[in-house]
Design an enzyme around this catalytic site. Sequence first.
Site, PDB file in Angstrom:
ATOM      1  CG  ASP A 108     -58.807 -35.396  16.077  1.00  0.00           C
ATOM      2  OD1 ASP A 108     -57.594 -35.515  15.900  1.00  0.00           O
ATOM      3  OD2 ASP A 108     -59.645 -35.811  15.254  1.00  0.00           O
ATOM      4  CB  VAL A 158     -61.928 -43.875  18.308  1.00  0.00           C
ATOM      5  CG1 VAL A 158     -60.666 -44.687  18.185  1.00  0.00           C
ATOM      6  CG2 VAL A 158     -61.617 -42.410  18.582  1.00  0.00           C
TER       7      VAL A 158
HETATM    8  C1  PRP Z   1     -65.827 -33.476  19.009  1.00  0.00           C
HETATM    9  C2  PRP Z   1     -65.359 -33.617  20.444  1.00  0.00           C
HETATM   10  C3  PRP Z   1     -64.620 -32.335  20.677  1.00  0.00           C
HETATM   11  C4  PRP Z   1     -64.043 -32.022  19.319  1.00  0.00           C
HETATM   12  C5  PRP Z   1     -62.601 -32.408  19.296  1.00  0.00           C
HETATM   13  O1  PRP Z   1     -66.998 -32.773  19.007  1.00  0.00           O
HETATM   14  O2  PRP Z   1     -66.449 -33.753  21.318  1.00  0.00           O
HETATM   15  O3  PRP Z   1     -65.474 -31.310  21.114  1.00  0.00           O
HETATM   16  O4  PRP Z   1     -64.775 -32.759  18.357  1.00  0.00           O
HETATM   17  O5  PRP Z   1     -62.015 -32.184  18.043  1.00  0.00           O
HETATM   18  P1  PRP Z   1     -60.818 -31.181  17.813  1.00  0.00           P
HETATM   19  O6  PRP Z   1     -59.838 -31.361  18.954  1.00  0.00           O
HETATM   20  O7  PRP Z   1     -60.246 -31.617  16.494  1.00  0.00           O
HETATM   21  O8  PRP Z   1     -61.368 -29.792  17.774  1.00  0.00           O
HETATM   22  P2  PRP Z   1     -67.967 -32.644  17.733  1.00  0.00           P
HETATM   23  O9  PRP Z   1     -67.821 -31.272  17.162  1.00  0.00           O
HETATM   24  O10 PRP Z   1     -67.742 -33.813  16.848  1.00  0.00           O
HETATM   25  O11 PRP Z   1     -69.401 -32.665  18.343  1.00  0.00           O
HETATM   26  P3  PRP Z   1     -70.082 -33.773  19.281  1.00  0.00           P
HETATM   27  O12 PRP Z   1     -69.442 -33.654  20.648  1.00  0.00           O
HETATM   28  O13 PRP Z   1     -71.512 -33.377  19.285  1.00  0.00           O
HETATM   29  O14 PRP Z   1     -69.839 -35.128  18.664  1.00  0.00           O
END
Ligand code: PRP
Length: 184
Positions: A108, A158
């Site tokens: 993201d 999403v």
């Molecule tokens: C989500 C996803 C990535 C990160 C991306 O993980 O799995 O690791 O966010 O976001 P960014 O590019 O803005 O840094 P999250 O920390 O939500 O944990 P999860 O995988 O346990 O859902």
Amino acid sequence: MDATEIPGELTRVHYTEAQILDRIAEVAAQIDADYAGKSTPLLLGVLNGAIMVMADLSRALTLHVEQDWMAVSSYGAGTQSSGVVRILKDLSVDIENRHVIVVEDIIDTGLTLAYLLQNLASRRPASLEVMTMFRKPEAFDSPIDPKYVGFDLPNEFVVGYGLDYAGRYRNLRDCATLSPSVYS
Ligand code: PRP
């Protein structure tokens, strides 16, 4: 579950399970070709979101691979990236001189991977690449340039195929935009 089983909770399906699996087969063929003749790559899944793509990508490969996991935290229970990255679980293996492919569900802001790649590079792997199933538009403003990308998504909240909202929807087979009525 699939999108038809939770009416009213999603506004739009971006990719169905079948479309995701077709794309993973294409990416797997690319990885098979890129790593043929090299020492066994390590697929490094980033918990928790990458569990689905890790399971499907690793099985779509014809190469031998090893798998390991890291857990990092960049989000709270909300819908915005906090910019705070913490290592909650480190690798179990030494990656010096290993070919490492980081497997992510989504990029993201790129903040999580920016931190993670810097950390991993300091461990002197033979190579370090990224496979992400999804990428959002903000990722283009970050220095992160993943070699393998499943699909680009619009800037919407999403869920599904590993992506959660407050811990739920990871087991949704499709990738879809969550209805604001769920989180407002
Ligand atoms: C989500 C996803 C990535 C990160 C991306 O993980 O799995 O690791 O966010 O976001 P960014 O590019 O803005 O840094 P999250 O920390 O939500 O944990 P999860 O995988 O346990 O859902």
